[in-house]
Design a protein around this motif. Sequence first.
Motif, mmCIF file in Angstrom:
data_model
loop_
_atom_site.group_PDB
_atom_site.id
_atom_site.type_symbol
_atom_site.label_atom_id
_atom_site.label_comp_id
_atom_site.label_asym_id
_atom_site.label_seq_id
_atom_site.Cartn_x
_atom_site.Cartn_y
_atom_site.Cartn_z
ATOM 1 N N THR A 258 0.864 -1.151 0.214
ATOM 2 C CA THR A 258 -0.058 0.013 -0.015
ATOM 3 C C THR A 258 0.882 1.215 -0.119
ATOM 4 O O THR A 258 1.741 1.242 0.655
ATOM 5 N N THR A 260 0.372 5.167 1.083
ATOM 6 C CA THR A 260 -0.423 6.053 1.745
ATOM 7 C C THR A 260 -0.098 7.463 1.760
ATOM 8 O O THR A 260 0.160 8.134 2.680
ATOM 9 N N ALA A 275 -3.564 6.798 -2.612
ATOM 10 C CA ALA A 275 -4.216 6.039 -1.556
ATOM 11 C C ALA A 275 -4.499 4.698 -2.257
ATOM 12 O O ALA A 275 -5.660 4.004 -2.120
ATOM 13 N N THR A 276 -3.210 4.056 -2.511
ATOM 14 C CA THR A 276 -3.391 2.908 -3.552
ATOM 15 C C THR A 276 -2.854 1.831 -3.170
ATOM 16 O O THR A 276 -1.790 1.764 -2.457
ATOM 17 N N ALA A 300 -8.178 3.110 -2.267
ATOM 18 C CA ALA A 300 -9.263 3.012 -1.394
ATOM 19 C C ALA A 300 -10.592 3.902 -1.499
ATOM 20 O O ALA A 300 -10.517 4.937 -2.075
ATOM 21 N N PRO A 305 -5.345 3.028 2.365
ATOM 22 C CA PRO A 305 -5.118 1.477 2.605
ATOM 23 C C PRO A 305 -4.035 1.385 3.481
ATOM 24 O O PRO A 305 -2.874 1.462 2.799
ATOM 25 N N ILE A 308 -2.675 -4.455 5.492
ATOM 26 C CA ILE A 308 -2.954 -5.260 4.180
ATOM 27 C C ILE A 308 -2.723 -6.434 4.782
ATOM 28 O O ILE A 308 -1.973 -7.084 5.050
ATOM 29 N N SER A 318 -7.936 -4.629 3.392
ATOM 30 C CA SER A 318 -7.339 -3.430 3.786
ATOM 31 C C SER A 318 -7.598 -2.587 4.704
ATOM 32 O O SER A 318 -9.049 -2.296 4.540
ATOM 33 N N CYS A 320 -8.735 0.932 5.774
ATOM 34 C CA CYS A 320 -9.029 2.064 5.419
ATOM 35 C C CYS A 320 -10.043 3.125 6.191
ATOM 36 O O CYS A 320 -10.225 2.672 7.355
ATOM 37 N N GLU A 325 -11.850 -2.645 3.801
ATOM 38 C CA GLU A 325 -12.163 -2.840 2.215
ATOM 39 C C GLU A 325 -11.936 -4.148 1.706
ATOM 40 O O GLU A 325 -10.548 -4.432 2.228
ATOM 41 N N ARG A 336 -17.435 -4.257 2.276
ATOM 42 C CA ARG A 336 -16.713 -3.388 3.226
ATOM 43 C C ARG A 336 -17.105 -3.420 4.628
ATOM 44 O O ARG A 336 -18.491 -3.799 4.905
#
Length: 378
Positions: A258, A260, A275-276, A300, A305, A308, A318, A320, A325, A336
């Motif tokens: 992730t 952030t 945010a991947t 996210a 995220p 994880i 992850s 979030c 999620e 979710r």
Amino acid sequence: MATVTNSDIPVTPTKVQLIDRLAESNGTIKASVNASDQVTLFQYDSAFADLTGPSPTHSLLLSTAGTSNNPFFHEACVFLPAHDEVYITSHLLQATKSSNFPTILISRVKLQRNDRLNGDNNVHTVEWAKLRPPPGIEMPNGGVNYEDGILFCAQGSAQTGTGGLYYMPRKAPPKAMVTNFHGRDFNSVNDVVVAKDGCIWFTDPCYGNEQDFRQRPKLPNQVYRFDPKNGDLRIVADGFGRPNGISFSPDESLCYITDTDYIHGDGSKDFTRAATIYAFDIIKVAGGPFLTNRRVFAFAAVGIPDGIKCDVYGNVYSGCGDGVEVWNPAGTLIGRIMVPGGVANFCFGKDGEMFLCAEQKLWRLQMARTTKGALLGI
């Protein structure tokens, strides 16, 4: 520090709300907010129902809301099945004196269950002990099961020569595993996972410096692999804003990391930053593993995220801003777990349970007993 006991913990049926993807996409409905003060489930796909089971429940194991503003339930979230204990690191706790730096504590939560032989896995009592980190494990953050204890990420202090990875057995002093990259201090080691071959993979963003307890970074924000058998330490991925959580698919053919970068350690946010979750293929070249084919796996829905993990079916979970999620291996959001205030990290426990860290609250969610984390498979 004194131990806190919470007994007669109620078990609450968990509401499941079916979400129409098209209606959410075109704005007919809005499913991005949990209006309840309880855990709720948003189901986007029937595959999520297979994970939650027909009768999910949840329990609030611990809460400091109304008595303290301290966020004791933030990161790590490591479950030791042999002892039925969960270890959690706090967020930054402000110093009581202006001359002291903020600190981070470790919580040990001992679980007492009902009669599991009769199919009742619920926790009826917890014993919560707040522990000061042992020497060496300064400002701990992420962690993972390791041998008979926990491998902790130590972010380090303002002093040089601090930070890195430390193994903390249950009944022995901690052992330094790796504390520098060829003489250069790490930035603030954040999260860690152990591969089946025993090698340790970890992320190293610069959050400690941004939160004013760590020295200026001496390295880029990178991901590392360390072999404790021979000391081989190398960088396996770079190009991140803030690499954070890390996990493997069940067969370890994929690595998920992730980013952030959306939020920095000083609290500043930028919606245009990552945010991947990125996915990588793990391949062997000349006998060594490499991360290749970097690609966006998911973004996210709310917040960033953070922690994880994968389940035994390859689904990706992850923490979030809305809770946890869940995506299938194709990167499709299938559900979710909506938790008030969001979740930084979490872990799987026994027989379909999850422990969810929500800063001032620690929740337990019971899903289908066949839903298990890939890390422990219990």
